[in-house]
Design an enzyme around this catalytic site. Sequence first.
Site, PDB file in Angstrom:
ATOM      1  CE1 TYR B  91      -4.517 -18.449 -58.377  1.00  7.00           C
ATOM      2  CE2 TYR B  91      -2.689 -18.166 -56.851  1.00  7.00           C
ATOM      3  CZ  TYR B  91      -4.046 -18.265 -57.085  1.00  7.00           C
ATOM      4  OH  TYR B  91      -4.930 -18.191 -56.042  1.00  7.00           O
ATOM      5  CG  ASP B 150       2.995 -19.876 -45.977  1.00  7.58           C
ATOM      6  OD1 ASP B 150       4.157 -20.240 -46.189  1.00  7.58           O
ATOM      7  OD2 ASP B 150       2.274 -20.376 -45.096  1.00  7.58           O
ATOM      8  CG  HIS B 387      -2.026 -27.054 -55.036  1.00  2.93           C
ATOM      9  ND1 HIS B 387      -1.273 -27.654 -54.061  1.00  2.93           N
ATOM     10  CD2 HIS B 387      -1.591 -25.790 -55.105  1.00  2.93           C
ATOM     11  CE1 HIS B 387      -0.436 -26.776 -53.551  1.00  2.93           C
ATOM     12  NE2 HIS B 387      -0.596 -25.640 -54.164  1.00  2.93           N
ATOM     13  CE1 TYR B 473      -6.722 -14.808 -55.353  1.00  3.92           C
ATOM     14  CE2 TYR B 473      -5.330 -12.888 -55.651  1.00  3.92           C
ATOM     15  CZ  TYR B 473      -5.524 -14.152 -55.145  1.00  3.92           C
ATOM     16  OH  TYR B 473      -4.514 -14.784 -54.452  1.00  3.92           O
ATOM     17  NE  ARG B 474      -1.715 -14.720 -57.914  1.00  3.43           N
ATOM     18  CZ  ARG B 474      -0.945 -14.856 -56.845  1.00  3.43           C
ATOM     19  NH1 ARG B 474      -1.501 -15.019 -55.664  1.00  3.43           N
ATOM     20  NH2 ARG B 474       0.360 -14.841 -56.955  1.00  3.43           N
TER      21      ARG B 474
END
Lengths: 192, 528
Positions: B91, B150, B387, B473-474
């Site tokens: 992110y 995590d 990723h 959401y992100r």
Amino acid sequence: MVDRRSILKLGAAGVAGALVGMPLPVLGAARAGVSGTLFRAVFDGRFEEAVAFAGELRRRGVVTASAGPDLATLWYGDLQARLRRERAPIAGLTDRATLFCLEELARSVGMRVAFRIDHLIDDRGRVEHDPVGPAAILAAARTLPAESGFGREIAVLASRFDWRQRRDAAALKRTGPFSPENKTALVSWAIA
Amino acid sequence: MAIPPGVSNRDWQTALQQFVQAVGESGVFTSDEDIGLYRDAYSPLWEEPEERLASAAIAPTTTEQVSEVVRVANRFRIPIFPIATGRNLGYGGSAPNLSGSVVVDLKRMNRVIEVDDRRHFAIVEPGVSYFDLYRHIQDRGLKVWIDCPDPGWGSPLGNALDHGVGYTFGAYRDHFHSHCGLEAVLPNGDVIRTGMGALPGAKTWAEYRYGFGPTVDGLFAQGNVGIVTKMGFHLLPAPEAYQTSVVTVPRRNDIVPLIGLVNELEHAGLIGQPGYGSPLAARRADLEELLKRPGGPPAEDLDRFAQEQKLGSWTCRLQFYGAPAVIAAHIAYAKDRFTRDIPGATFEDGELLRFPLTQEQLDSVRKVAVGIPNLAAFGGRRGSDGHLWFAPVIPKTGEAVLEAQRVFMDVFARRGGPALISPFSMPATWMYRAFVFLMGFPISRSDVTVNQRTRETMREIIKVAAEHGWGEYRAAPAFQDDVMAAYSYNNSALLRLHETIKDAIDPNGIMAAGRSGIWPRHLRGRRA
């Protein structure tokens, strides 16, 4: 898929590596008596090369530590407290995930990768070494064996590394944490 | 050394001197080596001209220093970008939205201010990691749990501000929801406290989140109107025991009553985070012909295969916390409900774990489920350098899951290349009241075409999701404009409100320009 356990039966025993017997001047800026400056040598016990690396450094008086299945144990239980107080070099021969995590964690104590040599191992056990760092490291990596035995030689290199050398920013964040699909990726590294 | 955009070299040099005066020489970083540490390790723009890079980094140790840094930045209109520990990989990591921004690295603000295990809260600074907080609690034998993501190397404060999530009970695993009160430095250097913290001498800062009057805390989450320097959190009282039970249901269409029942158990507070799966996912090779059928495999064919192989179609891992007698009662009730509502449902109970755990139990337990941070998530994966998360929010129903599978599989089929999901993929269940249909797109450090393909697919799939009413959401900085554009109700009224607030609070536009697609006036309408 390649099973790295099956590939990495590249025992170090009996290998008279070029670096192990190499006189100090050939190691460029390496200098005698710095082995004691390594605070920890980190190894991944799943790989024989890494075990040989740790064994050689232990023989030279360096305290070794297994990366284990969860690196948190090593960092938060051992390294972080000391390195927050006082920075000290650490070196390792591990998988990429361990270096990736340690590089991220070391940022929090103001330390960074000083050199790294990626070792890409194909399914026949052939090893391709890809170094980034000071000239002495590049030169030394050229002499590493293309099969078994490089772990012990990396140990010698790490024990003699001059931590005052100017570092190469290209060594930072060079790979992600994962291996390629068709090769096993180990990496030798130093963080200071 | 790069210079922040729109700043003259002379001003930059003067500002650097003033940053040094604010935090000391050891807290200002400008060398390539230092700045390289702040690159996003999972950047989808790695080594491309558009990669988001910092120009410098500043590491204050106190709120007062943060305030002074912000004042200097405002004086010279230098864009700044705060990070807590900068570990939200997938992110954005520790890199800014706007290249040339100065990273304000809060790692040295690492004090646990308070943990109370009678009233169950903590107050921490941004540089405190989940590991730090966990150790603080363990060392003192305090009877509270944290809820951690995590991997758990991030900051509770930073994770909450990015709307991060965890693995125990709903009220705690939505980390921003579990926050209670914060302290923040505004773009003019002013320091505010929210909730009860605004009342000098109040002892309830981390207990009652609203205080009096409008609540503004949400502006600081995924926002860019200040730097949060302290935050309170509600903590879970340490339970006596923990047990899992995995329910397996036989038919594909059982997913509808399965999710409905699990929702009921969870929303009633009987279980923690559920974990869905499909035993058929591991048998995809045997189902290749069925999976190739236009429109997807017929449910009855999958059911027949599952029955022949003595596999179920879906599973859900239920997590129970509390006193052993309470757990036993909750498990018995859950089994009764599933057995009545879904014919053929079966159960497999895990071991009842009483705390403290033995070393053997610690080695085998799913650590995040019992509030123990770890870094094991990085082991054993192959094939990429990292990723990029695509994280659309979908309704918490079986019908929505099956629809999302079809819609997203169509995107991959249309674009070619490997699909990241299958008819057996299940959503992530971190959110209490919604699902996230999470997918990790590969990124590469060495092959730009991989990243280009990933970016194209991301942009397309964000649009497709929005057409179906699913928004993320992100998102990583490279896609935050795209995601915000999807939240377009009433001619993007929400974004316009954000921009109005941004202009009022941060007229010079120095604070985290572009975060969540909210740009300061002078950069609006163009991408970083």
